[in-house]
Design a protein around this motif. Structure first.
Motif, mmCIF file in Angstrom:
data_model
loop_
_atom_site.group_PDB
_atom_site.id
_atom_site.type_symbol
_atom_site.label_atom_id
_atom_site.label_comp_id
_atom_site.label_asym_id
_atom_site.label_seq_id
_atom_site.Cartn_x
_atom_site.Cartn_y
_atom_site.Cartn_z
ATOM 1 N N SER A 1 1.449 -1.420 0.121
ATOM 2 C CA SER A 1 -0.158 0.340 0.227
ATOM 3 C C SER A 1 0.626 1.022 0.339
ATOM 4 C CB SER A 1 -1.260 0.029 1.080
ATOM 5 O OG SER A 1 -1.400 0.874 0.879
ATOM 6 N N GLU A 2 0.643 2.013 -1.046
ATOM 7 C CA GLU A 2 1.930 3.464 -0.925
ATOM 8 C C GLU A 2 0.488 4.410 -0.696
ATOM 9 O OE1 GLU A 2 4.580 2.281 -4.360
ATOM 10 O OE2 GLU A 2 3.655 3.589 -5.116
ATOM 11 N N GLN A 3 0.267 5.316 0.428
ATOM 12 C CA GLN A 3 -0.230 6.245 0.443
ATOM 13 C C GLN A 3 0.510 7.418 1.035
ATOM 14 O OE1 GLN A 3 -3.450 4.432 3.844
ATOM 15 N NE2 GLN A 3 -3.040 3.719 2.044
ATOM 16 N N THR B 1 0.228 -3.459 -6.129
ATOM 17 C CA THR B 1 0.153 -2.301 -5.493
ATOM 18 C C THR B 1 -0.952 -1.873 -5.930
ATOM 19 O OG1 THR B 1 2.458 -2.038 -6.342
ATOM 20 C CG2 THR B 1 1.365 -0.055 -5.584
ATOM 21 N N ARG C 1 -2.215 2.517 -4.635
ATOM 22 C CA ARG C 1 -1.369 3.607 -5.365
ATOM 23 C C ARG C 1 -2.580 4.636 -4.811
ATOM 24 N NH1 ARG C 1 2.700 4.215 -8.981
ATOM 25 N NH2 ARG C 1 3.436 2.818 -8.166
ATOM 26 N N CYS D 1 -3.430 8.699 -4.259
ATOM 27 C CA CYS D 1 -2.665 9.886 -4.377
ATOM 28 C C CYS D 1 -3.159 11.156 -4.221
ATOM 29 C CB CYS D 1 -1.795 10.523 -5.667
ATOM 30 S SG CYS D 1 -0.504 9.417 -6.234
ATOM 31 N N SER E 1 -4.436 3.952 -7.458
ATOM 32 C CA SER E 1 -4.274 2.701 -8.106
ATOM 33 C C SER E 1 -4.095 1.267 -8.045
ATOM 34 C CB SER E 1 -3.621 2.863 -9.186
ATOM 35 O OG SER E 1 -3.478 4.351 -9.436
ATOM 36 N N GLU F 1 -3.060 -2.033 -14.536
ATOM 37 C CA GLU F 1 -3.314 -0.909 -13.744
ATOM 38 C C GLU F 1 -4.870 0.128 -13.999
ATOM 39 O OE1 GLU F 1 -0.483 2.629 -13.506
ATOM 40 O OE2 GLU F 1 -1.921 3.728 -12.059
ATOM 41 N N THR G 1 -7.134 2.368 -12.562
ATOM 42 C CA THR G 1 -7.246 3.261 -11.766
ATOM 43 C C THR G 1 -8.988 4.469 -11.983
ATOM 44 O OG1 THR G 1 -5.311 3.730 -12.644
ATOM 45 C CG2 THR G 1 -5.791 6.023 -11.603
#
Ligand code: ADP
Length: 278
Positions: free
Chosen positions: A136-138, A178, A180, A182, A198, A261, A263
């Motif tokens: 997880s990217e946040q 992943t 993500r 933003c 995403s 991906e 999104t």
């Protein structure tokens, strides 16, 4: 194009006047065709596991009635088939709920960071079993949007589930998925598009000519693989409807041999969080 022609004759003092009215029936016929296709698809999807179940019941009553090992194996298959029907009915009900619903503006703030963490925690056993690592990217701090939390859960869960199911390269095991997130506060370029969520995998990817149809009900790139992994063919249709309902947009980009991906662009909340659904 199909026309319905209505003929009305009106008798006037100076003779009879015939009035013809034309109505284009194409849209009505298209809707009927779609309904028929849908019923045919649902019947087909239910008939396959049902036929299999009935076959196994007969075998268990007859040839396998004394064979413990065969009974255990057949019951396992029957459970899978019943689960397949259960998933299909659940997805049909979800689709029915979100399809045709007007675009609404939800009133509750949903913190997407917390929601993503919850979905990933729920998906972890499945990912572990497939050898897939979930990342997880946040941004730091909460990213809240006005959204129906349960429906957003379904969007993220369906996309992550697909990435786990299809995001492993053929012939190999495991991979990385992943999620993500933003937000405009962290990336000013997103002021126009809103929050960007995403789900990225490193699977075989999807050939360009399939992309536009992926969100159609029952559309599958590889039917055999979809059925094998328990797919219903409705997951992305549900995702698209929920995102549309939230005035958002779904973008799918894929490179064959490298990954895919998905999104979701969702309107950022401009209001201060007063209530919270997460
Ligand atoms: P299903 O229940 O079959 O998974 P979906 O509507 O969720 O149905 O997806 C439709 C089809 O799109 C899938 O059958 C699969 O062929 C393809 N697909 C979805 N996600 C991915 C992905 N991450 N990578 C490759 N193919 C995918």
């Amino acid at each position: 194009t199909t026309w319905t022609v209505t003929v009305t004759a009106a008798k006037l003092t100076d003779g009879a006047t015939v009035v013809l009215s034309f109505q284009d029936m194409t849209a009505v016929e298209d809707a009927n065709d779609m309904r028929r296709d849908f019923v045919a698809n649902v019947s087909h999807e239910l008939r396959t596991p049902l036929t299999s179940l009935l076959g196994f019941i007969e075998t268990l009553r007859g040839p396998a009635s004394e064979d413990r090992a065969a009974q255990t194996r057949f019951l396992g298959i029957m459970e899978q088939e019943a689960e397949r029907m259960h998933n299909l009915v659940e997805d049909l009900m979800s689709l029915n709920r979100v399809e045709g619903q007007a675009r609404i503006k939800p009133t509750l703030q949903t913190n997407l960071c917390g929601l993503i963490d919850d979905v990933l925690a729920a998906m972890k056993p499945r990912a572990d079993a497939a050898g897939v690592t979930l990342i997880s990217e946040q941004p730091s701090g909460a990213v809240s949007i006005l959204a129906d939390r349960e429906q957003m859960w379904q969007v993220i869960a369906n996309l992550v589930e697909n990435a786990v199911k299809y995001g492993t390269k053929s012939g190999s095991v495991g991979g990385v998925v992943t999620v993500r997130l933003c937000a405009p506060t962290h990336e000013p370029a997103l002021l126009q598009t809103g929050v960007r969520l995403s789900v990225i995998d490193q699977g075989d990817g999807i050939a360009a000519h399939h992309i536009a149809r992926l969100t159609h009900r029952f559309y599958r790139v590889d039917s055999h693989r979809s059925r094998e992994v328990g797919g219903t063919g409705l997951g992305l249709a549900i995702v698209k409807h929920i995102i549309n309902r939230h005035r958002g947009r779904l973008r799918i980009s894929s490179v064959v041999g490298q990954g895919t991906e998905f999104t979701a662009f969702l309107p950022a909340s401009t209001e201060k969080a007063t209530e919270s659904s997460s």
